[in-house]
Design a protein around this motif. Structure first.
Motif, PDB file in Angstrom:
ATOM      1  N   THR A   3      10.241  -5.112  -2.511  1.00 55.69           N
ATOM      2  CA  THR A   3      10.274  -3.652  -2.623  1.00 55.69           C
ATOM      3  C   THR A   3      11.126  -3.101  -1.490  1.00 55.69           C
ATOM      4  O   THR A   3      11.446  -3.814  -0.537  1.00 55.69           O
ATOM      5  CB  THR A   3       8.828  -3.091  -2.573  1.00 55.69           C
ATOM      6  OG1 THR A   3       8.864  -1.692  -2.842  1.00 55.69           O
ATOM      7  CG2 THR A   3       8.153  -3.311  -1.225  1.00 55.69           C
ATOM      8  N   ASP A   4      11.519  -1.822  -1.594  1.00 53.02           N
ATOM      9  CA  ASP A   4      12.278  -1.228  -0.488  1.00 53.02           C
ATOM     10  C   ASP A   4      11.340  -0.907   0.680  1.00 53.02           C
ATOM     11  O   ASP A   4      11.605  -1.265   1.816  1.00 53.02           O
ATOM     12  CB  ASP A   4      12.971   0.063  -0.950  1.00 53.02           C
ATOM     13  CG  ASP A   4      14.023  -0.196  -2.016  1.00 53.02           C
ATOM     14  OD1 ASP A   4      14.675  -1.255  -1.950  1.00 53.02           O
ATOM     15  OD2 ASP A   4      14.184   0.640  -2.922  1.00 53.02           O
ATOM     16  N   ALA A  22       9.321   7.547  -3.661  1.00 53.10           N
ATOM     17  CA  ALA A  22       9.611   7.135  -5.046  1.00 53.10           C
ATOM     18  C   ALA A  22      10.419   8.215  -5.760  1.00 53.10           C
ATOM     19  O   ALA A  22      11.337   7.911  -6.534  1.00 53.10           O
ATOM     20  CB  ALA A  22       8.305   6.859  -5.783  1.00 53.10           C
ATOM     21  N   ARG A  27      12.293   2.331  -4.147  1.00 54.61           N
ATOM     22  CA  ARG A  27      11.210   1.518  -4.718  1.00 54.61           C
ATOM     23  C   ARG A  27      10.121   1.357  -3.665  1.00 54.61           C
ATOM     24  O   ARG A  27      10.374   0.841  -2.575  1.00 54.61           O
ATOM     25  CB  ARG A  27      11.730   0.125  -5.087  1.00 54.61           C
ATOM     26  CG  ARG A  27      12.408   0.045  -6.438  1.00 54.61           C
ATOM     27  CD  ARG A  27      12.806  -1.385  -6.693  1.00 54.61           C
ATOM     28  NE  ARG A  27      13.335  -1.989  -5.463  1.00 54.61           N
ATOM     29  CZ  ARG A  27      13.375  -3.286  -5.211  1.00 54.61           C
ATOM     30  NH1 ARG A  27      12.910  -4.156  -6.080  1.00 54.61           N
ATOM     31  NH2 ARG A  27      13.877  -3.747  -4.084  1.00 54.61           N
ATOM     32  N   THR A  28       8.937   1.803  -3.999  1.00 53.56           N
ATOM     33  CA  THR A  28       7.865   1.841  -3.001  1.00 53.56           C
ATOM     34  C   THR A  28       6.614   1.181  -3.553  1.00 53.56           C
ATOM     35  O   THR A  28       6.188   1.468  -4.676  1.00 53.56           O
ATOM     36  CB  THR A  28       7.554   3.306  -2.626  1.00 53.56           C
ATOM     37  OG1 THR A  28       8.785   3.954  -2.278  1.00 53.56           O
ATOM     38  CG2 THR A  28       6.598   3.397  -1.467  1.00 53.56           C
ATOM     39  N   LEU A  29       6.044   0.330  -2.729  1.00 51.93           N
ATOM     40  CA  LEU A  29       4.759  -0.288  -3.076  1.00 51.93           C
ATOM     41  C   LEU A  29       3.721   0.236  -2.092  1.00 51.93           C
ATOM     42  O   LEU A  29       3.889   0.100  -0.878  1.00 51.93           O
ATOM     43  CB  LEU A  29       4.873  -1.817  -2.966  1.00 51.93           C
ATOM     44  CG  LEU A  29       3.572  -2.610  -3.104  1.00 51.93           C
ATOM     45  CD1 LEU A  29       2.928  -2.419  -4.473  1.00 51.93           C
ATOM     46  CD2 LEU A  29       3.833  -4.103  -2.853  1.00 51.93           C
ATOM     47  N   ASP A 120       8.346   5.385 -12.154  1.00 48.78           N
ATOM     48  CA  ASP A 120       8.663   3.951 -12.264  1.00 48.78           C
ATOM     49  C   ASP A 120       8.875   3.314 -10.893  1.00 48.78           C
ATOM     50  O   ASP A 120       8.699   2.102 -10.730  1.00 48.78           O
ATOM     51  CB  ASP A 120       9.978   3.761 -13.040  1.00 48.78           C
ATOM     52  CG  ASP A 120       9.811   4.179 -14.478  1.00 48.78           C
ATOM     53  OD1 ASP A 120       8.653   4.255 -14.917  1.00 48.78           O
ATOM     54  OD2 ASP A 120      10.837   4.452 -15.137  1.00 48.78           O
ATOM     55  N   THR A 121       9.329   4.139  -9.927  1.00 56.02           N
ATOM     56  CA  THR A 121       9.673   3.593  -8.612  1.00 56.02           C
ATOM     57  C   THR A 121       8.454   3.425  -7.699  1.00 56.02           C
ATOM     58  O   THR A 121       8.582   2.923  -6.589  1.00 56.02           O
ATOM     59  CB  THR A 121      10.698   4.525  -7.926  1.00 56.02           C
ATOM     60  OG1 THR A 121      10.362   5.879  -8.257  1.00 56.02           O
ATOM     61  CG2 THR A 121      12.116   4.209  -8.366  1.00 56.02           C
ATOM     62  N   ASP A 123       4.631   1.874  -7.115  1.00 55.14           N
ATOM     63  CA  ASP A 123       3.633   0.913  -7.571  1.00 55.14           C
ATOM     64  C   ASP A 123       2.445   1.035  -6.613  1.00 55.14           C
ATOM     65  O   ASP A 123       2.612   0.870  -5.405  1.00 55.14           O
ATOM     66  CB  ASP A 123       4.272  -0.486  -7.493  1.00 55.14           C
ATOM     67  CG  ASP A 123       3.438  -1.540  -8.192  1.00 55.14           C
ATOM     68  OD1 ASP A 123       2.374  -1.192  -8.730  1.00 55.14           O
ATOM     69  OD2 ASP A 123       3.863  -2.712  -8.185  1.00 55.14           O
ATOM     70  N   GLY A 490      17.129  -0.908  -3.676  1.00 56.49           N
ATOM     71  CA  GLY A 490      17.190  -1.498  -5.021  1.00 56.49           C
ATOM     72  C   GLY A 490      17.068  -3.005  -4.997  1.00 56.49           C
ATOM     73  O   GLY A 490      16.803  -3.598  -3.954  1.00 56.49           O
ATOM     74  N   PRO A 491      17.266  -3.651  -6.170  1.00 60.96           N
ATOM     75  CA  PRO A 491      16.967  -5.071  -6.304  1.00 60.96           C
ATOM     76  C   PRO A 491      17.846  -5.952  -5.422  1.00 60.96           C
ATOM     77  O   PRO A 491      18.950  -5.587  -5.113  1.00 60.96           O
ATOM     78  CB  PRO A 491      17.230  -5.359  -7.771  1.00 60.96           C
ATOM     79  CG  PRO A 491      17.629  -4.100  -8.430  1.00 60.96           C
ATOM     80  CD  PRO A 491      17.778  -3.047  -7.399  1.00 60.96           C
TER      81      PRO A 491
END
Ligand code: FAD
Length: 491
Positions: A3-4, A22, A27-29, A120-121, A123, A490-491
């Motif tokens: 994740t970022d 997000a 991208r955030t967890l 979506d970003t 989690d 990102g990925p």
């Protein structure tokens, strides 16, 4: 898992930060060790600035629908005389919402978590416990215990929004600056059946025999807090019969039912470092204060608003010195708020009758005046600002026009608001001329006039970056924000 940003802690600070990141495309967890939202009584008050953050997150209306307002906050002697009075909490504050709003923290946390479901970003994983991490030049690797066993999480940055005991802060070896406040209080939340029998304003009863707080909460609830006397144990005061005796003088038998109860030690502390490499701290992990000013959660959400856009910019390639401005701005902002909370606490928490008498005489002579500046907050003097320009570092007000609010009109991200006829263009900054903003124009003109400025650049967290000529402001903003390296998002 990759994740970022990994946010450790899904309390109000962590989930707000997660939502802001997000929504900015990061991208955030967010992980929390508990299966569900923390159930015990905590915040009952949020200010106008926090509701403005909720406005950005799309939950302000639902929060306001069940919040209530107290026009006053009175500190009274045992005999009911006014020692200190804060007024105007029910009036619109600079954030464009009522200055003070009484709430139910678990309902707000539920609304925040619900807001995250649509992104979506973002989690959110519950029942996940962060246990440690290692760091290298490119990122961090955390170990996390999940219901399915241990896993590793790769993230560019970790934010410890993991509360007062903060495992992230401890792992980073960051110490606290202890501001020396330590008082034990019993806190009870109640469900209200007969609102007419309850006080309509927030009260601190400065009775040396039993310092007591009585405040509104969100609709249908009311809170009392009672200071423990020397020799009283948590077990003793949490007994329902003991609580019933404490409530007896309030004559609320039959009007309320006990919902939650807990004993807390109210502390005042600030972490000495809010950033160590790729680890950052936010919320109670970075600072704690006694609840008398109703600002602990508010302060954590200001951290989230300050940090989110900076992290997003750095992940897009901005120089990571931007992250050093986080503590530079937030630490001097939070300390006067803690000082105010401690002043209120020291006023209330006097149990020696002679000292209480002396306090009463001194404060009654001041005729209930609150300290100069009231509950207002100080601007930043250094950080990501055009230092020295008029208004830099101050909170930029949200002006209102009929039923509309400025933030809804201008949207998220940075704004340049100017009275100049010709304006530069910039794809990253929303540019607006006062004369084209309808009813918003006049108050914005007045703000610029007061600061003797042609234009203002307002940061995404709605603090003023600087004032001056539009071109110069955009150049200075770009110096901070423009990518200096490849994005790592990102990925
Ligand atoms: C009695 C009382 C009254 C208050 N009144 C007010 C008020 O009126 N107004 C106000 O603004 N503030 C008030 N506060 C303060 C406010 O409640 C806190 O400041 C706020 O809850 C802090 O939020 P946070 O998200 O930073 O931390 P927390 O809410 O503590 O959240 C931290 C989260 O991290 C999680 N966590 C911890 N360790 C780990 C780990 N290893 N792995 C994963 N997750 C982990 C925890 O489970 C928790 O959910 C009050 C507090 C108290 C006690």
């Amino acid at each position: 898992m990759k994740t970022d940003v990994l946010v450790v802690g899904g309390g109000p600070t962590g989930i707000t930060l997660g939502l802001l990141l997000a929504r900015a495309g990061v991208r955030t967890l967010v992980i929390d060790k508990e299966a569900d939202i923390y159930p015990l009584p905590r915040a009952a008050h949020i200010d106008h600035e926090i509701v403005r953050i909720f406005q950005e997150l799309g939950i302000a209306e639902s929060v306001m629908a069940t919040s209530r307002r107290s026009s006053r906050y009175d500190f009274l002697t045992a005999g009911g005389e006014v020692l200190m009075r804060f007024e105007g909490m029910d009036r619109i504050g600079p954030g464009g919402w009522p200055a003070g709003n009484m709430i139910h923290q678990p309902s707000i946390e539920a609304a925040l978590r619900e807001g995250g479901r649509k992104l979506d970003t973002l989690d959110l994983r519950t029942g996940w416990t962060w246990t440690g991490c290692r760091e290298d030049a490119a990122g961090t690797v955390s170990t996390v215990t999940t219901p399915d066993g241990e896993t590793e999480i790769l993230a560019r940055y970790i934010v410890g929004a993991d509360g007062a005991r903060s495992p992230v802060r401890n792992a980073a070896g960051i110490e606290f600056d202890d501001l020396q406040f330590d008082e034990p209080w019993l806190v009870i939340d109640t469900i209200v059946h007969d609102p007419e029998r309850l006080p309509k304003i927030n009260l601190q009863i400065c009775d040396p025999a039993r310092p007591t707080t009585c405040v509104l909460m969100g609709e249908g609830r009311h809170r009392w807090e009672f200071m423990l006397k020397p020799g009283e144990s948590a077990e003793q005061v949490l007994d329902d019969a003991f609580i019933a005796a404490l409530l007896k003088p309030w004559n609320v038998d039959g009007a309320i039912t006990l919902e939650r109860k807990a004993v807390y030690r109210f502390n005042a502390k600030v972490a000495t470092q809010w950033r160590k490499g790729r680890l950052l701290l936010a919320g109670d992990a970075a600072h704690q204060m006694p609840p008398f000013a109703g600002q602990g959660l508010c302060t954590g959400l200001r951290d989230a608003a300050n940090l989110a856009w900076k992290l997003a910019a750095v992940l897009r390639g901005a120089d990571d010195r931007l992250l050093d401005t986080y503590q530079q701005e937030r630490d001097p902002h939070v300390r006067p708020i803690i000082a105010m909370a401690m002043m209120m606490g020291r006023t209330v928490c006097i149990t020696d009758p002679a000292a209480a008498k002396a306090r009463d005489e001194q404060m009654l002579a001041a005729r209930g005046q609150p300290p100069a500046g009231g509950l207002g907050h100080q601007p930043f003097s250094a950080g990501c600002l055009v230092e020295g320009s008029a208004g830099a570092g101050s909170y930029f007000p949200q002006t209102l026009a009929s039923e509309q609010k400025l933030d809804d009109e201008l949207g998220t991200g940075p704004w340049l608001i100017a009275r100049s006829k010709t304006l530069p263009s910039n794809s990253d900054v929303k540019i607006a001329r006062t004369t084209t903003l309808g009813e918003f124009g006049a108050p914005l003109e007045a703000w610029l006039e007061k600061h003797d400025a042609e234009a203002v650049l307002v940061r995404p967290d709605r603090y003023v970056f600087g004032t001056g000529a539009p071109d110069a402001l955009l150049r200075a903003w770009s110096d901070w924000i423009a990518p200096k390296s490849q994005p790592t998002i990102g990925p």
